[in-house]
Enzyme design. Structure first.
Site, PDB file in Angstrom:
ATOM      1  N   LYS A 195       0.842  -1.205   0.000  1.00 14.19           N
ATOM      2  CA  LYS A 195       0.000   0.000   0.000  1.00 14.19           C
ATOM      3  C   LYS A 195       0.877   1.255   0.000  1.00 14.19           C
ATOM      4  O   LYS A 195       0.676   2.162  -0.786  1.00 14.19           O
ATOM      5  CB  LYS A 195      -0.909  -0.056   1.243  1.00 14.19           C
ATOM      6  CG  LYS A 195      -1.847   1.116   1.359  1.00 14.19           C
ATOM      7  CD  LYS A 195      -2.783   0.937   2.547  1.00 14.19           C
ATOM      8  CE  LYS A 195      -3.514   2.254   2.785  1.00 14.19           C
ATOM      9  NZ  LYS A 195      -4.423   2.217   3.918  1.00 14.19           N
ATOM     10  N   GLU A 215      10.688  -4.609   4.271  1.00 17.87           N
ATOM     11  CA  GLU A 215      10.765  -6.027   3.880  1.00 17.87           C
ATOM     12  C   GLU A 215      10.408  -6.179   2.402  1.00 17.87           C
ATOM     13  O   GLU A 215      11.094  -6.865   1.634  1.00 17.87           O
ATOM     14  CB  GLU A 215       9.790  -6.877   4.720  1.00 17.87           C
ATOM     15  CG  GLU A 215      10.133  -6.977   6.193  1.00 17.87           C
ATOM     16  CD  GLU A 215       9.425  -5.926   7.029  1.00 17.87           C
ATOM     17  OE1 GLU A 215       9.122  -4.828   6.489  1.00 17.87           O
ATOM     18  OE2 GLU A 215       9.201  -6.183   8.215  1.00 17.87           O
ATOM     19  N   GLY A 234      -4.743  -1.873   5.092  1.00 20.25           N
ATOM     20  CA  GLY A 234      -3.905  -2.985   4.629  1.00 20.25           C
ATOM     21  C   GLY A 234      -4.525  -4.347   4.889  1.00 20.25           C
ATOM     22  O   GLY A 234      -4.620  -5.199   4.003  1.00 20.25           O
ATOM     23  N   ARG A 235      -4.979  -4.575   6.126  1.00 19.54           N
ATOM     24  CA  ARG A 235      -5.496  -5.908   6.468  1.00 19.54           C
ATOM     25  C   ARG A 235      -6.924  -6.128   5.968  1.00 19.54           C
ATOM     26  O   ARG A 235      -7.522  -7.165   6.235  1.00 19.54           O
ATOM     27  CB  ARG A 235      -5.386  -6.154   7.976  1.00 19.54           C
ATOM     28  CG  ARG A 235      -6.015  -5.084   8.848  1.00 19.54           C
ATOM     29  CD  ARG A 235      -5.587  -5.226  10.306  1.00 19.54           C
ATOM     30  NE  ARG A 235      -6.065  -4.113  11.132  1.00 19.54           N
ATOM     31  CZ  ARG A 235      -5.428  -2.971  11.261  1.00 19.54           C
ATOM     32  NH1 ARG A 235      -4.299  -2.737  10.607  1.00 19.54           N
ATOM     33  NH2 ARG A 235      -5.901  -2.011  12.044  1.00 19.54           N
ATOM     34  N   GLU A 259      -4.071  -6.907  15.126  1.00 21.97           N
ATOM     35  CA  GLU A 259      -3.617  -5.579  14.710  1.00 21.97           C
ATOM     36  C   GLU A 259      -4.775  -4.579  14.843  1.00 21.97           C
ATOM     37  O   GLU A 259      -4.556  -3.392  15.043  1.00 21.97           O
ATOM     38  CB  GLU A 259      -3.096  -5.615  13.256  1.00 21.97           C
ATOM     39  CG  GLU A 259      -2.230  -4.416  12.905  1.00 21.97           C
ATOM     40  CD  GLU A 259      -1.431  -4.598  11.612  1.00 21.97           C
ATOM     41  OE1 GLU A 259      -0.278  -5.071  11.681  1.00 21.97           O
ATOM     42  OE2 GLU A 259      -1.955  -4.261  10.544  1.00 21.97           O
ATOM     43  N   HIS A 319      -3.426 -33.188  17.790  1.00 27.21           N
ATOM     44  CA  HIS A 319      -2.231 -33.942  18.177  1.00 27.21           C
ATOM     45  C   HIS A 319      -1.111 -33.013  18.599  1.00 27.21           C
ATOM     46  O   HIS A 319       0.054 -33.405  18.619  1.00 27.21           O
ATOM     47  CB  HIS A 319      -1.810 -34.850  17.021  1.00 27.21           C
ATOM     48  CG  HIS A 319      -2.876 -35.842  16.677  1.00 27.21           C
ATOM     49  ND1 HIS A 319      -2.973 -37.073  17.286  1.00 27.21           N
ATOM     50  CD2 HIS A 319      -3.935 -35.770  15.841  1.00 27.21           C
ATOM     51  CE1 HIS A 319      -4.025 -37.718  16.817  1.00 27.21           C
ATOM     52  NE2 HIS A 319      -4.632 -36.943  15.940  1.00 27.21           N
ATOM     53  N   LYS A 378       9.829  -0.913  14.106  1.00 27.12           N
ATOM     54  CA  LYS A 378      10.371  -0.577  12.782  1.00 27.12           C
ATOM     55  C   LYS A 378      11.425   0.511  12.922  1.00 27.12           C
ATOM     56  O   LYS A 378      12.481   0.454  12.298  1.00 27.12           O
ATOM     57  CB  LYS A 378       9.256  -0.032  11.873  1.00 27.12           C
ATOM     58  CG  LYS A 378       8.249  -1.018  11.368  1.00 27.12           C
ATOM     59  CD  LYS A 378       7.329  -0.306  10.371  1.00 27.12           C
ATOM     60  CE  LYS A 378       6.076  -1.083  10.083  1.00 27.12           C
ATOM     61  NZ  LYS A 378       5.087  -0.337   9.310  1.00 27.12           N
TER      62      LYS A 378
HETATM   63  O1  F6P Z   1       3.433  -3.138   9.740  1.00 23.49           O
HETATM   64  C1  F6P Z   1       2.086  -3.249   9.654  1.00 23.49           C
HETATM   65  C2  F6P Z   1       1.577  -2.894   8.296  1.00 23.49           C
HETATM   66  O2  F6P Z   1       1.475  -1.529   8.172  1.00 23.49           O
HETATM   67  C3  F6P Z   1       0.247  -3.566   8.048  1.00 23.49           C
HETATM   68  O3  F6P Z   1      -0.819  -2.917   8.601  1.00 23.49           O
HETATM   69  C4  F6P Z   1       0.234  -3.681   6.586  1.00 23.49           C
HETATM   70  O4  F6P Z   1      -0.698  -4.612   6.152  1.00 23.49           O
HETATM   71  C5  F6P Z   1       1.660  -4.091   6.314  1.00 23.49           C
HETATM   72  O5  F6P Z   1       2.421  -3.372   7.250  1.00 23.49           O
HETATM   73  C6  F6P Z   1       2.163  -3.878   4.925  1.00 23.49           C
HETATM   74  O6  F6P Z   1       2.112  -2.553   4.547  1.00 23.49           O
HETATM   75  P1  F6P Z   1       2.276  -2.122   3.042  1.00 23.49           P
HETATM   76  O7  F6P Z   1       1.145  -2.708   2.271  1.00 23.49           O
HETATM   77  O8  F6P Z   1       2.225  -0.623   3.053  1.00 23.49           O
HETATM   78  O9  F6P Z   1       3.602  -2.630   2.548  1.00 23.49           O
END
Ligand code: F6P
Length: 540
Positions: free
Chosen positions: A201, A207, A259-260, A345, A376, A505
């Site tokens: 987003k 990452e 995002g979620r 979250e 199990h 972060k």
């Molecule tokens: O670190 C949490 C977060 O902001 C989430 O809410 C989100 O889904 C994820 O990182 C990824 O964010 P982006 O889509 O901006 O890379």
């Protein structure tokens, strides 16, 4: 008496009864059940009769929801008010699946843009699936979605869930910044026939950007123009352009999609490529059926409302700190991980909308595994541990493997058996009789029997549906989204921000040069300094 005090009184009353006592009422199973039936999904039943909620408790929970202003909050969300106050945003993921409607946000109908983006996604997915969009080496055989959190968990979960509908190129998901993840995914595929989707987003998530650069370098080894095999899903077109992705290959969305909550739009592109646009539409339709149900059903017959209120009863009233999500549906293996982000979250917060500290617990820890595997592993604790873990079972009537229907019936019997065992348990007398039959006597018999007692009276709910289809998955995910919303309203928190992920972060950025050895690890706590030093000694 305020609503919470009324519920505390219900808690006291429940302490002296067992869930099984509530079944003295022969109508209980029918009355503590919510059913949603629609042509798109078929019937879905949510059974919460195996909880210690009686009619009085249910009434008190519903009054709590009413007093929290749930109806007006719900309407505010659906109509595009800026209910995400800490980020000054509307919350409109529901617009991504309400395709026939119109919706004004700040005086502008946002739906034409939503439909236009969906149409672009469909045409892209079709061209790719039919081999009109090709890689340097020909037809695209593999799609790699690079994203994390909400830009990964939704499509990754759904791609597994809908495997029987998967007739497009193979889909892979890379999320972790651990190089092992991207290494192992790229290792087995051909860069010349791979499409990379960078899903972010913000297009700043470290990452995702690190993995995207690694993927581009990998592709550049054999493909002259890797940008042609890259797609971006993002709200930040300036950044996607700076990365070198052709604007025609960028699928944008608005900041009112959290995002979620984003798998219904461009973030779902990998899923659409896998299962095809028609099945993706069915997925949206199932969610929209749940939206309409949430908007219109009375609270007592409203599945997301009742699922949420059962959650409030277990967590905020009874104080149980965890909740287990137990899909007896192997293809929902990643649903618990998906729900961990969605629920934790969203509702893992200790400050209310008005800035005051909560006086009640925030949302619970969510965990789970598909049945029967979990049986199990951790069910021992659920049956005999000292903590009570409310369990949420999910079970389809039919699998996608008719030739293996006997497996499915065994699976179903296991699911029902677990819920029954949790509720009824096994008394000391029953355990003693068992041990006696095995020949034990005296003190040894008692000792052995004690270990075999199941306290029972442990609550569970069960969601039963005909089959895991795209529409059903859409309805299930929307059910949980709205459940999270209702719980957030009752708690008085903003379920749509995530400030709790920021500090770590920021510190990672500060610590990186110390881990790299370009800056001394001064000013950090003793433990962190010692760990950095140990890692450096070991050659990091
Ligand atoms: O670190 C949490 C977060 O902001 C989430 O809410 C989100 O889904 C994820 O990182 C990824 O964010 P982006 O889509 O901006 O890379």
């Amino acid at each position: 008496m305020d609503n919470w005090a009324a519920l505390r009184a219900c808690k006291q009353a429940s302490a002296t009864r067992r869930i099984t006592d509530l079944f003295d009422d022969p109508a209980r199973a029918a009355e503590f059940l919510v059913t949603l039936s629609d042509a798109a999904t078929g019937p879905v039943h949510f059974d919460y009769s195996k909880t210690n909620i009686d009619a009085e408790t249910r009434a008190a929970l519903i009054e709590l929801a009413e007093a929290s202003g749930l109806e007006s909050r719900r309407n505010a969300m659906f109509s595009g008010e800026k209910i995400n106050v800490t980020e000054g945003r509307a919350v409109l993921h529901t617009a991504l699946r309400n395709l026939d409607g119109s919706l004004e946000v700040e005086g502008e109908d946002v739906m034409p843009e939503v439909r236009a983006t969906l149409a672009r996604m469909e045409s892209f997915a079709r061209d790719l699936r039919d081999g009109r969009i090709r890689g340097a080496g020909g037809r695209i055989t593999d799609v790699v979605n690079i994203g994390i959190g909400g830009s990964d968990l939704g499509p990754a979960m759904a791609a597994i869930a809908l495997a029987p509908f998967h007739d497009g190129p193979r889909c892979h998901f890379v999320s972790n910044v651990d190089g092992a993840h991207i290494h192992d995914v790229l290792d087995g595929i051909d860069p010349e026939t791979t499409l990379v989707i960078v899903a972010s987003k913000t297009f700043t998530t470290v990452e995702t950007m690190t993995n995207a650069e690694t993927a581009r370098a990998w592709m550049a080894r054999t493909v002259r123009d890797p940008a042609r095999q890259f797609v971006a899903l993002s709200t930040a077109q300036d950044k996607t352009t700076a990365f070198g992705i052709d604007p025609a290959r960028v699928f944008g969305f608005e900041d009112w999609v959290g995002g979620r909550y984003s798998m219904w739009g461009p973030i779902g592109l990998s899923l659409m490529i896998a299962i095809g646009p028609m099945n993706f539409h069915a997925f949206l339709k199932g969610a929209s059926v749940m939206d309409q149900h949430f908007l219109t059903a009375d609270f007592a017959q409203n599945m997301p409302v009742m699922l949420a209120l059962v959650g409030v009863w277990h967590r905020q009233v009874l104080g149980h700190p965890t909740r287990a999500v137990l899909p007896y549906d192997q293809r929902l293996a990643r649903l618990p991980a998906y729900l961990q982000q969605l629920e934790m979250e969203s509702n893992g917060k200790r400050v209310a909308m008005d800035g005051k500290e909560l006086e009640i617990p925030s949302g619970p820890v969510v965990f789970g595994e598909p049945g029967t595997n979990g049986q199990h592993a951790f069910y021992q604790l659920i049956h005999q541990g000292t903590d009570i873990v409310p369990c949420e079972f999910l079970l389809a009537a039919k699998s996608h493997e008719p030739a293996l229907a006997h497996h499915h019936r065994l699976l179903a019997a296991n699911c029902l058996a677990q819920a029954e065992a949790l509720m009824t348990g096994r008394s000391l007398d029953e355990a003693k009789a068992l041990m006696k039959a095995k020949g034990f006597k005296g003190a040894e018999l008692l000792m052995q029997a004690k270990h075999r007692v199941f306290p029972g009276n442990r609550p569970s709910t069960t969601l039963v549906y005909p089959q895991l289809t795209p529409a059903m998955l859409g309805a299930i995910v929307a059910l949980y989204e709205h459940r999270v919303f209702v719980e957030g309203v009752v708690l008085g928190i903003n379920s749509f921000d995530q400030w709790g992920v920021e500090l770590g972060k920021e510190l990672a950025v500060q610590l990186l040069p110390m881990v790299e050895g370009t800056k001394p690890a001064e000013g950090r706590d003793g433990s962190t300094q010692a760990l950095i030093s140990a890692l450096r000694d070991m050659g990091i």
